[in-house]
Design an enzyme around this catalytic site. Structure first.
Site, PDB file in Angstrom:
ATOM      1  N   VAL A 513     -39.013 -22.480   4.027  1.00 56.61           N
ATOM      2  CA  VAL A 513     -40.105 -23.416   4.268  1.00 56.61           C
ATOM      3  C   VAL A 513     -40.011 -23.935   5.699  1.00 56.61           C
ATOM      4  CG1 VAL A 513     -41.237 -25.506   3.465  1.00 56.61           C
ATOM      5  CG2 VAL A 513     -39.952 -24.108   1.862  1.00 56.61           C
ATOM      6  N   LYS A 527     -44.708 -22.417   3.353  1.00 54.08           N
ATOM      7  CA  LYS A 527     -43.747 -21.686   2.526  1.00 54.08           C
ATOM      8  C   LYS A 527     -43.998 -20.199   2.700  1.00 54.08           C
ATOM      9  CE  LYS A 527     -42.389 -23.471  -1.186  1.00 54.08           C
ATOM     10  NZ  LYS A 527     -41.315 -23.770  -2.107  1.00 54.08           N
ATOM     11  N   ASP A 626     -38.461 -25.536 -12.873  1.00 53.00           N
ATOM     12  CA  ASP A 626     -37.342 -25.787 -11.957  1.00 53.00           C
ATOM     13  C   ASP A 626     -37.436 -27.201 -11.409  1.00 53.00           C
ATOM     14  OD1 ASP A 626     -35.007 -25.272 -10.668  1.00 53.00           O
ATOM     15  OD2 ASP A 626     -35.881 -24.106  -9.054  1.00 53.00           O
TER      16      ASP A 626
END
Ligand SMILES: *[C@@H]1O[C@H](CO)[C@@H](O)[C@H](O)[C@H]1NC(C)=O
Ligand SMILES: *[C@@H]1O[C@H](CO)[C@@H](O)[C@H](O)[C@H]1NC(C)=O
Length: 822
Positions: A513, A527, A626
């Site tokens: 990133v 990103k 996540d």
């Protein structure tokens, strides 16, 4: 990249098939009078397999091969793999000496069956329904030669892999050099006979993987099971050592292929799916990598610290060990006199060590084996050789014990490790009693379940890759229809100073990133998606559009994307305060002090709102998968915004509710059912959220947590404190300013409800918000958390040992876990 080259393989075969489309398909057999020319394809009687010419290298190299007559096809055998023809003049015929021979137009031979004594008989060749090309004696009908005895890179049902010891025939697989070149690559897959037979993958002459020895039932870690679309059988005796499989019914096909990068991949095709679906793969995981932990250590796939010395051993280099360099392995603790090492530690369900220095006795009993081991100072361990029926035989290892791990196939095979009295004492201390056994049982269950996950992604990628090709030309018109701003690569390069290192602000699971500043002054985060997360252009855009439509004040906003040649980038709003983890896990002098309770509380609430939106209110019903402190970003006013939401969904992962191939996530945050079963649901996000609350409250990281009095992780610690009514001890001491204690305690209790072992016990997000928001809410009592301890399982932890036994058996294969450290 391996997976992609493999995909290319499929794509290539499409070309082959098309270029073969006009040719004539002959009957299944031929003889001297009817040779197989380049313009002819021979079909097995049932039409399942074809034999003919394949071309590679952009039609510059031509090979005789056999392949499945389906789309996408699958080449199973190549005759002249190291010796291609360079034109289309090839002809397969029978030489007057009775050998099958491949020649070009000039009569030069490129390949032959190379038999010595077949001249005298009348022979013919036939492509059988099994895909086996055979050279038959026309009189007796016996096979003088068969392609099944000379495998290329693949096996099919009915083919034997292994040895005919009578004639010294070793049927093994050799990988291709590349997907475009069938010449022998680096890898070989076969059965090694050293010690007891085991399945081995070699790279050149060095072992890359071994299954563990044949124990009368299975090849070590590789189960021969019969609940599959195929049945596996092994014949292990003094005459033959092989295994083979057969399909249970005719509606499916299985081919196992040794890929260019040395993985054995089982591909299943059934009438429903119409494609080759990866079904099982070895090596299964990192711990299957030969000798990963070096000698005298055990590899645990579910621990962040993969390798542990065996009892009585210590790292050869503590320094290396401390930085997770395992390959040096372990050595005996102190040079104990061997007479002091008179005891044996039972290690259940372990992959038997490699046969480096060893003794095999097929008739000794276990008692005799033990006695023999004790008598020999160099003997370090022993075990039964066979577990079928009455366990029997004796294996003894002299010296180092290499390549050991808990196995997923439990067959009551126990390794008896030689230890001293003092090791015995430390092993059976009050805290550690039965520790090893339970770790082993639990770990093997974990491993089993972990590996029982499907290759959906791969399939998806396969599909996408195909889509990409077809969508290339429509790229221009597509761009106009996209509501989402497409950023020009020049703009992005300028904004990020050509992706300079100084602009790099992080590295996520999907790529690096970069921080950037547009000419308008707006700050952005770029990103750059890793190549491996690429999907079809069309799908990429669709997904980006969907994600862009997800808008909530607690989600990081996607501003647009940039597509440049093969590169894909996502452009987000920039979050000046970075990620939450740098605050909550910062040191004493650090920003952690800035996080007074009010702020922490509003961060918790903010995250839960964002998550509620993802789970319930957005049209997509996204599961984050996540969620962790580093994926929560803070804007200039310290408002939390969840990032990377939708990433899992869009970039490489399969649907939201089912099982997944790849457990992508972060240790310490992953719910047990996800780590173990690969099953994820909103409740797995809830689990991660619970962990996050505890981390925010305590300022400690779950998987880094250490306590002098016990081995629990943060979850276990919090639960214990809560049971003892001492939950306030959990509160971050750096949270200096006074705070309403009841609010903090409520948060802890909600967190504990979120991290309960069983998904069904965990509240959903709307319930969580309700509980957090309502002061008077009466909260249920939390039950035991999942993953109570990351490190050790103690005896009382029978739940872990019991509940997480494998309970589904459709598929077993590799699972890799992406671990992101911070
Ligand atoms: C195939 O090629 C051979 C030799 O080049 C030729 O004799 C034969 O007629 C061809 N057969 C067909 C069906 O085109
Ligand atoms: C594989 O088989 C071939 C042919 O039988 C043999 O020459 C070769 O040594 C084998 N390779 C290994 C690694 O076993």
């Amino acid at each position: 990249m391996g997976r992609f080259s493999y995909v290319a393989n499929f794509y290539f075969f499409l070309v082959v098939i098309l270029s073969c489309a006009e040719i004539m398909v002959a009957i299944d057999s031929f003889d001297v009078s009817r040779p197989v020319y380049h313009n002819v394809t021979l079909s097995s009687e049932d039409g399942k397999f074809l034999l003919g010419f394949l071309d590679y290298g952009g039609s510059t190299r031509f090979y005789l091969g056999i392949w499945y007559n389906v789309f996408p096809t699958q080449v199973i055998w190549v005759a002249n793999k190291d010796n291609p023809l360079n034109d289309t003049s090839g002809v397969l015929t029978i030489r007057n000496d009775g050998n099958l021979v491949l020649r070009n137009g000039g009569g030069r031979e490129f390949w032959s069956t190379n038999l010595q004594n077949s001249a005298s008989v009348s022979v013919s060749a036939q492509l059988l329904d099994t895909g086996n090309l055979v050279l038959k004696d026309n009189n007796g009908g016996s096979f003088l030669w068969q392609s099944f005895d000379h495998p290329s890179h693949a096996t099919v049902a009915g083919m034997k892999l292994g040895w005919d010891l009578r004639i010294g025939l070793d049927r093994n697989l050799t990988s291709w050099k590349s997907s475009d070149d069938p010449a022998a690559g680096e890898y070989t897959y076969g059965i090694a006979l050293e010690g007891l037979p085991q399945i081995v993958i070699w790279r050149g002459s060095s072992i890359q993987y071994r299954s563990g020895p044949w124990n009368g039932v299975n090849f070590g870690n590789v189960p021969l099971r019969n609940d599959l679309p195929y049945t596996l059988t092994a014949v292990i005796n003094d005459i033959e050592v092989y295994y083979q499989y057969h399909m249970v019914n005719n509606s499916s096909d299985l081919v196992s292929v040794l890929t260019n990068n040395g993985e054995l991949r089982l591909l299943l095709r059934d009438n429903d799916s119409q494609t080759w679906r990866p079904y099982y793969e070895i090596p299964e995981d990192e711990c299957s990598s030969y000798g990963y932990c070096g000698p005298n250590a055990i590899c645990y796939i579910t621990f962040a610290e993969r390798c542990r010395c065996m009892t009585g051993y210590k790292p050869k280099s503590q320094q290396q060990w401390d930085i997770s360099v395992w390959s040096g392995g372990c050595e005996l603790k102190e040079q104990t006199n061997c007479t002091e090492r008179q005891h044996f530690l039972e290690m259940k369900d372990m992959k038997m060590p490699e046969f480096l220095q060893y003794l095999v006795n097929k008739s000794m009993s276990l008692e005799e084996c033990r006695a023999a081991c004790l008598k020999d100072c160099s003997c370090t361990a022993y075990a039964n050789a066979y577990v079928s029926g009455q366990p029997s035989g004796c294996l003894r290892w002299l010296g180092d014990l290499t390549d050991v791990r808990p196995i997923l196939v439990k067959e009551n095979q126990t390794l008896f490790l030689r230890i001293s009295e003092s090791d015995l004492v430390s092993e059976s201390g009050p805290k550690n009693k039965n520790k090893i056994t339970i770790i082993v049982v639990t770990m093997s269950a974990l491993v089993c379940l972990l590996s029982a996950v499907l290759f959906f992604i791969w399939r998806r990628k396969l599909r996408n890759k195909g889509g990409e090709h077809s969508s290339e030309e429509s790229q221009e018109t597509e761009k106009e229809n996209l509501e989402l701003p497409l950023f020009n690569i020049i703009t992005i390069r300028e904004a990020t100073q050509c992706f300079s290192d100084s602009n790099k602000i992080g590295e996520g699971g999907f790529g690096p990133v970069y921080k950037g500043k547009l000419q308008t002054g707006q700050e952005i985060a770029v990103k750059r998606l890793a190549e491996s997360s690429y999907q079809g252009l069309e799908e990429f855009k669709n997904e980006v559009l969907l994600i862009a439509k997800l808008q909530h004040r607690n989600l990081v906003r996607l501003l647009g994307c940039c597509i440049h040649a093969e590169e894909r980038m996502l452009i987000y709003e920039y979050m000046p305060n970075g990620s939450l983890d740098s605050f909550i896990f910062g040191g004493f002098n650090h920003s952690r002090r800035l996080l007074v309770w009010r702020r922490r509380y509003s961060i918790i609430i903010g995250i839960s709102r964002g998550l509620l939106y993802l789970h319930r209110d957005s049209r997509l019903r996204i599961i984050h998968r996540d969620l962790k402190a580093s994926n929560v970003l803070l804007d200039s006013e310290m408002n939390p915004k969840i990032s990377d939401f939708g990433m899992a969904r869009s970039f490489g992962e399969e649907q939201l509710t089912t099982r997944t191939l790849k457990v992508v996530g972060t240790y310490g945050y992953m719910a047990p059912e996800y780590v173990i079963d690969g099953i994820y649901s909103m409740k797995s996000d809830i689990f991660s959220f619970g962990v996050l609350i505890l981390e925010i409250v305590s300022g400690k990281q779950n998987n880094q947590f250490r306590h002098p009095d016990h081995d629990f992780n943060l979850l276990g610690h919090a639960w214990q404190l809560s049971l003892e009514g001492k939950a306030t001890e959990l509160i971050d001491p750096l949270m200096a300013v006074s705070f309403p204690i009841s609010e903090v305690l409520r948060c802890i209790q909600v967190a504990l409800l979120c991290v309960q072992l069983r998904p069904e016990d965990r509240p959903d997000m709307s319930h969580v918000l309700q509980m957090l928001d309502t002061e008077s809410a009466v909260l249920p009592q939390p039950k035991r958390p999942g993953f109570f301890t990351e490190r050790y399982f103690d005896e009382t932890d029978s739940l872990l040992a019991g509940r997480w036994t494998p309970n589904h058996s459709t598929s077993t294969h590799s699972t890799s876990t992406t671990i992101e450290g911070r």
